[in-house]
Design a protein around this motif. Structure first.
Motif, short mmCIF file in Angstrom:
data_model
loop_
_atom_site.label_atom_id
_atom_site.label_comp_id
_atom_site.label_asym_id
_atom_site.label_seq_id
_atom_site.Cartn_x
_atom_site.Cartn_y
_atom_site.Cartn_z
N SER A 273 0.84 -1.20 0.00
CA SER A 273 0.00 0.00 0.00
C SER A 273 0.87 1.25 0.00
N GLY A 274 0.25 2.35 -0.37
CA GLY A 274 0.96 3.63 -0.36
C GLY A 274 -0.02 4.75 -0.63
N MET A 275 0.33 5.97 -0.20
CA MET A 275 -0.53 7.12 -0.41
C MET A 275 0.17 8.14 -1.29
N LYS A 276 -0.59 8.79 -2.17
CA LYS A 276 -0.08 9.84 -3.04
C LYS A 276 -0.86 11.11 -2.78
N PHE A 277 -0.18 12.24 -2.75
CA PHE A 277 -0.77 13.56 -2.50
C PHE A 277 -1.29 13.64 -1.06
N SER A 278 -2.00 14.72 -0.76
CA SER A 278 -2.52 14.92 0.59
C SER A 278 -3.84 15.66 0.53
N GLY A 279 -4.51 15.75 1.67
CA GLY A 279 -5.78 16.47 1.74
C GLY A 279 -6.85 15.83 0.88
N ALA A 280 -7.68 16.67 0.25
CA ALA A 280 -8.81 16.17 -0.53
C ALA A 280 -8.39 15.37 -1.75
N MET A 281 -7.17 15.61 -2.28
CA MET A 281 -6.71 14.93 -3.48
C MET A 281 -5.99 13.62 -3.17
N ALA B 293 -9.67 10.15 -1.05
CA ALA B 293 -10.06 10.82 0.18
C ALA B 293 -11.39 11.55 0.02
N SER B 294 -11.67 12.02 -1.20
CA SER B 294 -12.92 12.72 -1.52
C SER B 294 -13.42 12.21 -2.86
N PRO B 295 -14.72 12.36 -3.15
CA PRO B 295 -15.24 11.94 -4.45
C PRO B 295 -14.52 12.64 -5.60
N MET B 296 -14.19 11.89 -6.62
CA MET B 296 -13.42 12.40 -7.75
C MET B 296 -14.10 12.09 -9.07
N THR B 297 -13.67 12.79 -10.11
CA THR B 297 -14.03 12.43 -11.47
C THR B 297 -12.75 12.02 -12.18
N VAL B 298 -12.83 11.00 -13.02
CA VAL B 298 -11.64 10.43 -13.66
C VAL B 298 -11.66 10.73 -15.15
N SER B 299 -10.55 11.28 -15.66
CA SER B 299 -10.49 11.66 -17.07
C SER B 299 -9.55 10.81 -17.90
N VAL C 61 -12.46 -2.76 -14.81
CA VAL C 61 -12.32 -1.60 -13.92
C VAL C 61 -13.58 -1.51 -13.07
N ARG C 62 -13.44 -1.79 -11.78
CA ARG C 62 -14.59 -1.78 -10.87
C ARG C 62 -14.62 -0.45 -10.10
N VAL C 63 -15.72 0.26 -10.21
CA VAL C 63 -15.86 1.59 -9.61
C VAL C 63 -16.84 1.55 -8.44
N ASN C 64 -16.43 2.14 -7.33
CA ASN C 64 -17.28 2.22 -6.13
C ASN C 64 -17.78 0.85 -5.68
N ASP C 65 -16.98 -0.18 -5.93
CA ASP C 65 -17.26 -1.56 -5.49
C ASP C 65 -18.53 -2.15 -6.09
N ASP D 56 -15.00 12.59 -18.60
CA ASP D 56 -15.40 11.87 -17.39
C ASP D 56 -15.68 10.43 -17.79
N LEU D 57 -14.81 9.50 -17.42
CA LEU D 57 -14.89 8.12 -17.92
C LEU D 57 -16.07 7.34 -17.35
N PHE D 58 -16.57 7.73 -16.16
CA PHE D 58 -17.58 6.91 -15.49
C PHE D 58 -18.92 7.60 -15.28
N GLY D 59 -18.97 8.91 -15.39
CA GLY D 59 -20.23 9.62 -15.26
C GLY D 59 -20.79 9.70 -13.86
N ILE D 60 -19.97 9.37 -12.87
CA ILE D 60 -20.40 9.45 -11.47
C ILE D 60 -19.24 9.94 -10.62
N ALA D 61 -19.55 10.34 -9.38
CA ALA D 61 -18.50 10.68 -8.42
C ALA D 61 -17.84 9.39 -7.97
N VAL D 62 -16.53 9.32 -8.12
CA VAL D 62 -15.78 8.09 -7.86
C VAL D 62 -15.10 8.15 -6.49
#
Length: 217
Positions: free
Chosen positions: A34-42, A86-92, A115-119, A161-167
């Protein structure tokens, strides 16, 4: 193709994406789980639930996969690489590699990345020839390294937006599990951004119109 307020930016009065974050295979440490990238909301936490991350290079194309399994250093069978935001995202954009056409490196049938989104929502990237693939979400798939034994089998899926929902989560899995195919591939990169606030675009447009009117007085 899904049409929502995330994809129909102009129609829905939403501000365009401006500060996208990118995580790449280089951000995943070989030998870690495991590992984390960036901080805060991103911030995004990446995990390999089954075994450690392992990198592999094929014909100059490097990607991150999972140690062991049918093919060492790729995602196959029950293996996966998971991204939790950490927060809902949109994927491009999503890039994967080592995903080959039927008959290459003994793969049969042509390989499929799941690709499984939001389980709960599954999207498929399925190779259809040496240079083409079908993508079941929004956007389109482009071959960036030919899917033969002479290439890296690399693909870029890109769109507004590849999925059309908040990811909130994405999991990369084999799409051919159970049918006798190795169905192995690796992760290259993922581009994402915060879900734009509704009405922000309309507010900016109104402010610009007001400014224009003032200059004309």
């Amino acid at each position: 193709m899904r049409m929502t307020c995330l994809t129909a930016i102009v129609a829905c009065g939403v501000a365009p994406l401006a500060h996208a974050a990118v995580i790449t295979e280089a951000d995943l440490t070989t030998g870690a789980t495991s590992g984390m990238k960036f901080s805060g909301a991103m911030a995004v936490t990446v995990t390999s639930p089954v075994r450690e991350f392992r990198h592999k290079t094929v014909n100059g194309v490097r990607a991150a996969g999972v140690k062991g399994g049918s093919v060492n250093g790729e995602i196959d069978n029950a293996e996966s690489i998971r991204f939790d935001f950490a927060s809902p995202m949109t994927v491009s954009a999503l890039e994967v590699a080592h995903l080959y056409n039927a008959g290459e490196f003994g793969d049969s049938p042509a390989e499929v990345a799941l690709v499984r989104v939001n389980d709960s929502l599954d999207y498929l990237l399925q190779v259809t020839s040496e240079t083409t693939a079908d993508w079941s979400g929004s956007g389109s798939a482009t071959n960036t390294s030919i899917a033969t034994e002479a290439g890296g089998g690399a693909w870029l899926v890109a769109g507004t937006d590849l999925f059309g929902i908040a990811v909130t989560s994405i999991e990369l899995l084999s799409g051919n599990t159970g049918n006798g195919s190795k169905a192995d591939f690796g992760f290259v990169s993922l581009t994402y951004d915060a879900v734009p606030a509704p009405g922000a675009g309309a507010a900016l447009a109104t402010a610009a119109l007001f400014s224009t009117r003032r200059r004309r007085v």
